[in-house]
Design a protein around this motif. Structure first.
Motif, PDB file in Angstrom:
ATOM      1  N   ALA A 284      -8.823 -14.124   7.001  1.00 11.66           N
ATOM      2  CA  ALA A 284      -9.197 -13.566   8.299  1.00 11.66           C
ATOM      3  C   ALA A 284      -9.983 -12.265   8.106  1.00 11.66           C
ATOM      4  O   ALA A 284      -9.832 -11.564   7.097  1.00 11.66           O
ATOM      5  N   VAL A 285     -10.841 -11.961   9.076  1.00 15.25           N
ATOM      6  CA  VAL A 285     -11.684 -10.762   9.000  1.00 15.25           C
ATOM      7  C   VAL A 285     -10.829  -9.505   8.935  1.00 15.25           C
ATOM      8  O   VAL A 285     -11.103  -8.561   8.195  1.00 15.25           O
ATOM      9  N   LYS A 286      -9.749  -9.494   9.700  1.00 11.96           N
ATOM     10  CA  LYS A 286      -8.909  -8.298   9.716  1.00 11.96           C
ATOM     11  C   LYS A 286      -8.256  -8.054   8.347  1.00 11.96           C
ATOM     12  O   LYS A 286      -8.060  -6.903   7.948  1.00 11.96           O
ATOM     13  N   ASP A 287      -7.977  -9.152   7.610  1.00  8.61           N
ATOM     14  CA  ASP A 287      -7.405  -8.984   6.265  1.00  8.61           C
ATOM     15  C   ASP A 287      -8.446  -8.397   5.327  1.00  8.61           C
ATOM     16  O   ASP A 287      -8.121  -7.557   4.452  1.00  8.61           O
ATOM     17  N   LEU A 288      -9.704  -8.805   5.502  1.00  2.00           N
ATOM     18  CA  LEU A 288     -10.770  -8.240   4.677  1.00  2.00           C
ATOM     19  C   LEU A 288     -10.959  -6.755   4.974  1.00  2.00           C
ATOM     20  O   LEU A 288     -11.113  -5.925   4.059  1.00  2.00           O
ATOM     21  N   VAL A 289     -10.930  -6.407   6.242  1.00  2.00           N
ATOM     22  CA  VAL A 289     -11.100  -5.008   6.635  1.00  2.00           C
ATOM     23  C   VAL A 289      -9.950  -4.157   6.093  1.00  2.00           C
ATOM     24  O   VAL A 289     -10.148  -3.051   5.582  1.00  2.00           O
TER      25      VAL A 289
ATOM     26  N   LEU B 213      -7.753  -0.123   2.352  1.00  2.00           N
ATOM     27  CA  LEU B 213      -6.710   0.310   1.424  1.00  2.00           C
ATOM     28  C   LEU B 213      -7.222   0.425  -0.004  1.00  2.00           C
ATOM     29  O   LEU B 213      -6.690   1.205  -0.795  1.00  2.00           O
ATOM     30  N   GLY B 214      -8.180  -0.383  -0.388  1.00  2.00           N
ATOM     31  CA  GLY B 214      -8.762  -0.305  -1.719  1.00  2.00           C
ATOM     32  C   GLY B 214      -7.906  -0.923  -2.811  1.00  2.00           C
ATOM     33  O   GLY B 214      -8.083  -0.590  -3.991  1.00  2.00           O
ATOM     34  N   ARG B 215      -6.975  -1.806  -2.464  1.00  2.00           N
ATOM     35  CA  ARG B 215      -6.168  -2.485  -3.480  1.00  2.00           C
ATOM     36  C   ARG B 215      -6.039  -3.963  -3.103  1.00  2.00           C
ATOM     37  O   ARG B 215      -6.202  -4.353  -1.937  1.00  2.00           O
TER      38      ARG B 215
ATOM     39  N   LEU C 100      -6.400 -14.652  -2.544  1.00  2.00           N
ATOM     40  CA  LEU C 100      -6.304 -13.357  -3.212  1.00  2.00           C
ATOM     41  C   LEU C 100      -7.547 -12.547  -2.863  1.00  2.00           C
ATOM     42  O   LEU C 100      -8.682 -12.988  -3.106  1.00  2.00           O
ATOM     43  N   LEU C 101      -7.359 -11.383  -2.289  1.00  2.00           N
ATOM     44  CA  LEU C 101      -8.460 -10.493  -1.897  1.00  2.00           C
ATOM     45  C   LEU C 101      -8.498  -9.338  -2.884  1.00  2.00           C
ATOM     46  O   LEU C 101      -7.598  -8.501  -2.909  1.00  2.00           O
ATOM     47  N   GLN C 102      -9.554  -9.329  -3.734  1.00  2.00           N
ATOM     48  CA  GLN C 102      -9.678  -8.325  -4.788  1.00  2.00           C
ATOM     49  C   GLN C 102     -10.853  -7.381  -4.450  1.00  2.00           C
ATOM     50  O   GLN C 102     -12.007  -7.793  -4.434  1.00  2.00           O
TER      51      GLN C 102
ATOM     52  N   ILE D 156     -17.369  -0.945  -0.935  1.00  2.00           N
ATOM     53  CA  ILE D 156     -16.414  -1.856  -1.577  1.00  2.00           C
ATOM     54  C   ILE D 156     -16.689  -3.275  -1.116  1.00  2.00           C
ATOM     55  O   ILE D 156     -16.698  -3.575   0.084  1.00  2.00           O
ATOM     56  N   ALA D 157     -16.901  -4.138  -2.090  1.00  2.00           N
ATOM     57  CA  ALA D 157     -17.046  -5.571  -1.827  1.00  2.00           C
ATOM     58  C   ALA D 157     -15.695  -6.261  -2.057  1.00  2.00           C
ATOM     59  O   ALA D 157     -14.864  -5.798  -2.828  1.00  2.00           O
ATOM     60  N   ILE D 158     -15.493  -7.375  -1.410  1.00  2.00           N
ATOM     61  CA  ILE D 158     -14.228  -8.133  -1.516  1.00  2.00           C
ATOM     62  C   ILE D 158     -14.524  -9.469  -2.173  1.00  2.00           C
ATOM     63  O   ILE D 158     -15.366 -10.231  -1.691  1.00  2.00           O
ATOM     64  N   VAL D 159     -13.773  -9.732  -3.286  1.00  2.00           N
ATOM     65  CA  VAL D 159     -13.848 -11.046  -3.938  1.00  2.00           C
ATOM     66  C   VAL D 159     -12.624 -11.847  -3.493  1.00  2.00           C
ATOM     67  O   VAL D 159     -11.476 -11.440  -3.741  1.00  2.00           O
ATOM     68  N   GLU D 160     -12.886 -12.975  -2.870  1.00  2.00           N
ATOM     69  CA  GLU D 160     -11.801 -13.817  -2.349  1.00  2.00           C
ATOM     70  C   GLU D 160     -11.657 -15.062  -3.219  1.00  2.00           C
ATOM     71  O   GLU D 160     -12.625 -15.786  -3.426  1.00  2.00           O
TER      72      GLU D 160
END
Length: 478
Positions: free
Chosen positions: A98-103, A108-110, A122-124, A133-137
């Motif tokens: 979900a978008v809110k989980d990405l945000v 938080l940066g972790r 897993l959101l890295q 900060i980019a998110i690798v899912e």
């Protein structure tokens, strides 16, 4: 005892298996989950160097495709808008979180884990050269999270069942080791109670049962020794009678001729035979009142006639009238001749001993389909307590009696499945009924005995005997 031991071992082993198998299964499940997400973290970290250098779509797509998760379509990269992306967010791969989980992860940066359809994501977070900060899912399917868990649970369950079955088998063997000596001890005690004096028990098993076996064997040896001593004592006491019997025989021989002298000599000879029988029986330890072996027995009519010939001389001297009935034809019974003769002598001797001179008596024999009845009646004073008179050693109200005569009669009757009853005769005195079973049938004996007792109380002149036989009482003149 055997089943109780099995139940205890079953309960204890089950608790131990549950206490160890359940936590171990949970640990295995957690290890499988950690393994799956650790693998996802490694694949997400493989994109980090590429993201720190460039945000070019083509290069990022090639980097994603080079990983196993990217090749399987389980990896996505979410790059925020910047000058390098033309001021727009860059999405590579299929987004499942979900978008809110990405945000939240960017803020938080972790790393975090988001629950998605058919698994987890897993959101890295990965830092870009621009400072954003980019998110690798990385998508982790449910099957990969629980990979090997079912097999582990089955193995644990199999091990637990094997342990339980093994404990039951061991407990059963231990129970058998304890129960079998106890069963042998119980069987030997039962055999000893039935008269099998050679019954002994192996002294084996647990310490307590070995001690019990030793005590039982010692007790059985003592019983055998005591019985042997009793037999020897009976034989010795009987042997002491030989000397006075010899004197009686010599005195009887000097009486001359005549009916009284012949009767006296006959009585002495019979007494000698009885003493010999007692000595021989005591030596051989064979009770005389046991049931006669098949095919053995005697003719009750013949025995009654013979004994009445003996007692008739004394009856004539005392002025007693005697009546005899039912001995015209043979009546076979399963009782040895000496036993029946001893029983008749005991009853007739009681008549002479406990009734006044001149008192009449009669002996009747009645043959039925399944029993023979021998009635000995007299016109004497009777017995006030018939039940007490049948007890061994109790003479009732008769003075000078040992109380063993009626006991001899009772044992002879009971050896054939019959019994003895005492009632009032039509002569006004005592009537002793010897009920001798022809087939040893106990089933009808109680019913016939009850019928006999009930009719004795009614005092009727006639009644029904075994097999519907009509018994007419003979009356004697006083």
């Amino acid at each position: 005892m055997r089943w109780a031991l099995v139940r205890v071992c079953l309960a204890v082993t089950t608790m131990v298996v549950v206490a160890f198998a359940v936590p171990l299964g949970i640990v295995i499940q957690e290890m499988a989950r950690d393994r799956a997400f650790s693998n996802a973290e490694r694949q997400a970290a493989a994109i980090g160097p590429t993201l720190s250098i460039t945000t070019d779509r083509g290069q990022l797509e090639r980097a994603v495709a080079s990983t196993k998760a990217g090749a399987e379509g389980r990896m996505a990269v979410h790059v925020p808008a910047s000058d390098e992306t033309g001021g727009q967010d860059l999405e590579i791969g299929t987004r499942r979180a979900a978008v809110k989980d990405l945000v939240t992860t960017q803020r938080l940066g972790r790393a975090s884990i988001s629950e998605v359809t058919d698994g987890s994501a897993l959101l890295q977070p990965t830092a870009l050269s621009s400072g954003k900060i980019a998110i690798v899912e990385v998508f982790v399917p449910e099957g990969e999270v629980s990979n090997g868990v079912t097999t582990a649970w089955l193995v644990l369950a199999g091990v637990g069942v094997a342990l339980i079955l093994g404990s039951i088998a061991v407990a059963d063997r231990l129970g058998v080791r304890m129960v079998r000596p106890a069963q042998r001890l119980a069987g030997a005690a039962h055999d000893l109670g039935e008269g099998k004096l050679g019954a002994r028990v192996k002294e084996e098993g647990p310490t307590e049962l070995r001690s019990a076996a030793v005590a039982f064997n010692s007790m059985a040896d003592q019983v055998v020794q005591l019985l042997a001593n009793e037999r020897e004592l009976a034989a010795d006491l009987s042997h002491r009678l030989r000397t006075p019997l010899t004197v009686l025989r010599l005195n009887a021989a000097s009486l001359g001729t005549g009916p009284a002298a012949d009767q006296t000599r006959s009585a002495v000879e019979q007494l000698e035979r009885e003493v010999d029988t007692i000595i021989r029986t005591a030596r051989e330890a064979k009770p005389q009142t046991q049931a006669t072996a098949p095919g053995a027995g005697c003719d009750v009519s013949e025995v009654v006639r013979q004994r009445m010939e003996f007692w008739s001389a004394l009856a004539e001297d005392e002025g007693r009238e005697v009546r005899l009935a039912g001995v015209e034809r043979p009546v076979p019974i399963p009782v040895a001749r000496p036993e029946l003769a001893a029983a008749l002598d005991a009853l007739l001797g009681n008549v002479f001993r406990h009734t006044p001179e001149g008192t009449a008596f009669s002996v009747d024999v009645h043959n039925g389909e399944d029993a023979v009845i021998v009635l000995v009646s007299d016109a004497g004073p009777g017995i006030s307590d018939p039940e007490a008179a049948l007890i061994r050693g109790n003479s009732g109200d008769r003075d000078g009696s040992t109380g063993l005569g009626l006991d001899i009669v009772r044992r002879v009757a009971e050896s054939t499945g019959g019994d003895v009853r005492i009632g009032h005769s039509v002569l006004g005195g005592t009537e002793v009924r010897i009920w001798i079973g022809l087939g040893g049938a106990r089933g009808r004996q109680g019913q016939l005995g009850h019928r006999m007792k009930r009719r004795a109380k009614s005092g009727s002149g006639s009644r029904r005997g075994p097999g519907g036989l009509t018994i007419n009482r003979l009356r004697c003149r006083p």
